[in-house]
Write an enzyme that holds these catalytic residues in place. Structure first.
Site, PDB file in Angstrom:
ATOM      1  N   ASP A   1       0.828  -1.206   0.000  1.00 35.43           N
ATOM      2  CA  ASP A   1       0.000   0.000   0.000  1.00 35.43           C
ATOM      3  C   ASP A   1       0.867   1.262   0.000  1.00 35.43           C
ATOM      4  O   ASP A   1       2.098   1.190  -0.111  1.00 35.43           O
ATOM      5  CB  ASP A   1      -0.946  -0.053   1.201  1.00 35.43           C
ATOM      6  CG  ASP A   1      -2.319   0.532   0.906  1.00 35.43           C
ATOM      7  OD1 ASP A   1      -2.433   1.396   0.024  1.00 35.43           O
ATOM      8  OD2 ASP A   1      -3.292   0.114   1.569  1.00 35.43           O
TER       9      ASP A   1
ATOM     10  N   GLU B   1      -0.629   1.927  -5.169  1.00 37.87           N
ATOM     11  CA  GLU B   1      -0.394   3.358  -4.927  1.00 37.87           C
ATOM     12  C   GLU B   1      -1.517   4.217  -5.492  1.00 37.87           C
ATOM     13  O   GLU B   1      -1.361   5.418  -5.646  1.00 37.87           O
ATOM     14  CB  GLU B   1       0.993   3.770  -5.422  1.00 37.87           C
ATOM     15  CG  GLU B   1       1.247   3.694  -6.895  1.00 37.87           C
ATOM     16  CD  GLU B   1       0.849   4.968  -7.627  1.00 37.87           C
ATOM     17  OE1 GLU B   1       1.523   5.983  -7.513  1.00 37.87           O
ATOM     18  OE2 GLU B   1      -0.166   4.910  -8.351  1.00 37.87           O
ATOM     19  N   TRP B   2      -2.681   3.559  -5.771  1.00 36.57           N
ATOM     20  CA  TRP B   2      -3.953   4.233  -6.064  1.00 36.57           C
ATOM     21  C   TRP B   2      -3.977   5.006  -7.374  1.00 36.57           C
ATOM     22  O   TRP B   2      -4.832   5.864  -7.588  1.00 36.57           O
ATOM     23  CB  TRP B   2      -4.361   5.164  -4.918  1.00 36.57           C
ATOM     24  CG  TRP B   2      -3.991   4.668  -3.567  1.00 36.57           C
ATOM     25  CD1 TRP B   2      -4.105   3.395  -3.093  1.00 36.57           C
ATOM     26  CD2 TRP B   2      -3.419   5.433  -2.502  1.00 36.57           C
ATOM     27  NE1 TRP B   2      -3.640   3.308  -1.803  1.00 36.57           N
ATOM     28  CE2 TRP B   2      -3.206   4.550  -1.409  1.00 36.57           C
ATOM     29  CE3 TRP B   2      -3.062   6.772  -2.360  1.00 36.57           C
ATOM     30  CZ2 TRP B   2      -2.663   4.970  -0.208  1.00 36.57           C
ATOM     31  CZ3 TRP B   2      -2.523   7.190  -1.151  1.00 36.57           C
ATOM     32  CH2 TRP B   2      -2.330   6.292  -0.089  1.00 36.57           C
ATOM     33  N   GLY B   3      -3.019   4.747  -8.259  1.00 37.96           N
ATOM     34  CA  GLY B   3      -2.995   5.432  -9.545  1.00 37.96           C
ATOM     35  C   GLY B   3      -2.511   6.858  -9.483  1.00 37.96           C
ATOM     36  O   GLY B   3      -2.611   7.592 -10.471  1.00 37.96           O
ATOM     37  N   GLU B   4      -1.947   7.278  -8.356  1.00 35.59           N
ATOM     38  CA  GLU B   4      -1.596   8.688  -8.188  1.00 35.59           C
ATOM     39  C   GLU B   4      -0.437   9.118  -9.082  1.00 35.59           C
ATOM     40  O   GLU B   4      -0.354  10.274  -9.489  1.00 35.59           O
ATOM     41  CB  GLU B   4      -1.263   8.963  -6.723  1.00 35.59           C
ATOM     42  CG  GLU B   4      -2.476   8.909  -5.812  1.00 35.59           C
ATOM     43  CD  GLU B   4      -2.218   9.535  -4.463  1.00 35.59           C
ATOM     44  OE1 GLU B   4      -1.041   9.618  -4.076  1.00 35.59           O
ATOM     45  OE2 GLU B   4      -3.198   9.933  -3.805  1.00 35.59           O
TER      46      GLU B   4
ATOM     47  N   ASP C   1      -9.934   3.534  -3.733  1.00 28.51           N
ATOM     48  CA  ASP C   1     -10.681   2.375  -3.241  1.00 28.51           C
ATOM     49  C   ASP C   1     -12.071   2.293  -3.858  1.00 28.51           C
ATOM     50  O   ASP C   1     -12.763   3.304  -4.003  1.00 28.51           O
ATOM     51  CB  ASP C   1     -10.858   2.453  -1.730  1.00 28.51           C
ATOM     52  CG  ASP C   1      -9.664   1.905  -0.974  1.00 28.51           C
ATOM     53  OD1 ASP C   1      -9.728   1.885   0.257  1.00 28.51           O
ATOM     54  OD2 ASP C   1      -8.681   1.494  -1.608  1.00 28.51           O
TER      55      ASP C   1
END
Length: 678
Positions: free
Chosen positions: A181, A214-217, A236
């Site tokens: 994460d 890494e949430w696509g950042e 999420d």
């Protein structure tokens, strides 16, 4: 990205990072820890993208969506999930990984700097649980964060600065999969952090699938294929139609980045968690499969319904996801919420999803040529949910229920004549019926097959007590390719029928040239509506035809708040409080029946103050299929903006909020003082 049960606000991972790190990790003068606990080994390490793992998208289970950090997440649950994989046929369907998410560890490392399992949750330790999972012929995954702490508010130890030690510990426990994460990352460059763990995993010598979260950042689809086996492309997911739809739309354009051993990850499955209908869950599963997404079950299988198991274990749909060619489906069209997404398969066939984003039944069509199939005398069209095959002359079409998906596999082969001809069932218009009054509906049955459908009859059925009568012929001796049987029907809902949605079914019966009897049906919904009262009133007080929301439910007279119903605050824009209106979250659409009797819709719109300085949205008002008013992009720094739309003659008014073009982070939007004149 993590939903923190102990917090009162939640929309994005960025919000979580700010809360967890505030005053601690981002304070002036804070020194970032060393990126690794030992130097990179002198010998070359094998890039994770070349580790030979995850040549098809990983399939398995992750507990987070169903348990979060509640006490029920423990070794008994994990072992039970492994048992269910075997007993319910999920292992046979291809599911392998039983993955632990956050909260498995103690809050501190031991004196040797090692991670330890929470003794309440895992009294036998992680290795014992891994051994049990392995004894079932399955694999096990674990979770940590590329930061000083994980994402839960308790703040469990992360791996930043401990990568080599932690990776070796995971390997010693027998871990097969790592979800890594992005919380509490100290501002260290994402590629550097994820590269260090890639090298640490490779140094263990154990094959461990590497999931970069890494949430696509930082656009991981552009670089993470050299590091990991899969990477999150979005924030999420949550168990709602709006969330699933938003994430799907973000993931679909990234098809070029995916392939064997390297997958776009639009987050876990919500199938069976209860926030969507079974139709919506079949869409969720269909679209994740055609996107070649990892299929990680996020529901508590100990409580799952038979329908949930049926969806998750559909071998034909799973085969689309697991096709060894490794292509992610691409969008061929998406006009008006009618999506055609196609995926090339190794055997030369095409999987095609006819997906209906809208709130009413829609005809969605393509052709074999548009799918990239070669010219042929006929084609075989396999319905992967109905498990039936048909022949078609080249048209691939269906009337798809609201929020539904027809998932097909189409091939140019010489066996097409062995299957009965396909027919397409159509319905115009979408039924809106006032109780006690008669509405007229028109249906069609159209021959799509290379061979004709014979002895064709159409049948329309409604709820008990409804009157349905054919006004024109409902049978035809034969339907060659492209010919239609058109029938007009009179439909009456009894006086006093409450407003709401009611199920009807359009069916067709016919014979193939070989005499095979075929029955085809399409469900759809009629809405019993009531005309709005004359005069000025609040649109938010009228019954809704439909509502979709990006996070949580649409709230009446309060802000969106959080994910639960009724958890909003007074509608507040730029410090001004409004008593009436709707609180929504982008992307959102709310429809109202106006029956052609209304003239004007007005509102004060903007981003609700509950998100501080965050959030960017844009508002639209639609009158039937025409955009009647829209705003530019609005931010939380702006006061409420008045908006007025002429909706004269419209039967349906639709209120839309989009994300302003920068994603849905903190996009809490208010339709304040929402009025209508009729």
């Amino acid at each position: 990205m993590r939903h923190l049960p102990t917090r009162t606000t939640r929309t994005s991972r960025r919000g979580v990072i700010g809360a967890v790190m505030a005053g601690l990790l981002c304070a002036a003068g804070t020194t970032a820890p060393a990126v690794a606990d030992s130097p990179a080994p002198a010998h070359a390490v094998t890039p994770q993208s070349g580790n030979g793992l995850a040549l098809t998208p990983p399939m398995g289970f992750n507990n987070w969506n169903s348990t979060h950090c509640r006490a029920e997440f423990d070794q008994s649950m994990v072992k039970g999930i492994a048992d269910i994989f075997v007993e319910k046929g999920l292992k046979d369907a291809g599911y392998q990984y039983v993955n632990l998410d956050d909260c498995w560890a103690k809050p501190q490392r031991n004196a040797d700097g090692k991670l330890e399992a929470d003794p309440q949750r895992f009294p036998d330790g992680i290795k014992a649980v891994a051994d049990y999972v392995h004894s079932k012929g399955l694999k096990i995954g674990i979770y940590t964060s590329a930061g000083t702490k994980t994402c839960d508010s308790v703040g469990l130890p992360g791996a930043l600065g401990h990568e080599y030690s932690d990776a070796q510990q995971f390997a010693d426990w027998g871990i097969d999969y790592l979800k890594y994460d992005n919380c509490n990352n100290q501002g260290v460059d994402a590629r550097k952090r994820y590269t260090t763990m890639r090298d640490a995993l490779a140094a263990t010598g154990r094959p461990i699938v590497y999931s970069i979260c890494e949430w696509g950042e930082n656009k991981p689809w552009e670089w993470a294929g050299e590091l990991g086996n899969l990477w999150r492309t979005t924030g999420d997911i949550n168990d709602s139609w709006g969330s699933m739809l938003s994430i799907m739309k973000q993931n679909l354009p990234l098809a070029a980045a995916a392939g064997p051993g390297r997958w776009n990850d639009p987050d876990m499955l919500e199938v069976g968690n209860g926030g969507m209908t079974d139709t919506e869950y079949r869409t969720h599963f269909s679209m994740w499969s055609i996107m070649a997404a990892p299929l990680l079950i996020g529901s508590d299988l100990r409580k799952a319904s038979a329908e949930t198991f049926e969806i998750l274990s559909n071998h034909e749909v799973v085969a689309v996801d697991q096709d060894p060619l490794g292509k992610q489906g691409t969008v061929l069209s998406s006009t008006g919420g009618r999506w055609v997404v196609a995926k090339e398969m190794r055997d030369g066939s095409r999987a095609v999803a006819l997906f209906n984003e809208t709130g009413g039944a829609q005809r969605i069509a393509t052709t074999a040529a548009e799918l990239g199939l070669p010219q042929a005398g006929g084609y075989t069209m396999r319905d992967l949910w109905e498990h039936r095959s048909y022949n078609t002359a080249g048209t691939v079409a269906a009337t798809v229920p609201a929020h539904g998906t027809v998932l097909l596999r189409v091939s140019a082969d010489d066996k097409w004549a062995a299957h009965p001809p396909a027919v397409e069932l159509g319905l115009e218009p979408s039924p809106l019926i006032e109780a006690g009054r008669t509405a007229t509906l028109t249906t069609t049955v159209t021959g799509l097959g290379r061979t004709p459908a014979r002895e064709v009859s159409a049948l329309l059925t409604g709820p008990s007590g409804w009157r349905v009568r054919a006004l024109s012929p409902s049978a035809a001796p034969a339907l060659p390719t492209g010919r239609s049987l058109t029938t007009r029907w009179q439909v009456t809902a009894p006086a006093g029928t409450p407003t709401g949605a009611y199920d009807l079914t359009l069916g067709a019966r016919y014979r193939s040239p070989a005499g095979t009897r075929v029955r085809s049906t399409v469900p759809f919904r009629a809405h019993v509506v009531v005309a709005p009262p004359a005069g000025d009133g609040y649109l938010s007080d009228l019954p809704r035809l439909s509502a979709t929301n990006g996070w949580g439910p649409v709230e009446k007279d309060t802000s969106n708040g959080e994910s639960g119903a009724g958890d909003g605050n007074p509608l507040t824009i730029g410090g001004t409080v409004f008593t009436k209106g709707l609180g929504v979250h982008a992307d959102s659409a709310v429809e109202f029946y106006t029956g052609g009797a209304c003239r004007t819709v007005t509102a004060q719109v903007g981003v609700d103050d509950e998100k501080g300085t965050k959030g960017t949205v844009a508002f639209e008002i639609w009158a039937d299929g025409t955009k009647a008013a829209s705003t530019g992009v609005l931010t939380n720094a702006m006061p409420a903006l008045p908006v007025t739309a002429d909706v004269s003659g419209a039967r349906v008014v639709r209120l839309v909020v989009t994300d302003g073009g920068d994603g849905v982070d903190s996009d809490h939007a208010d339709w304040a003082d929402l009025r209508i004149t009729c």
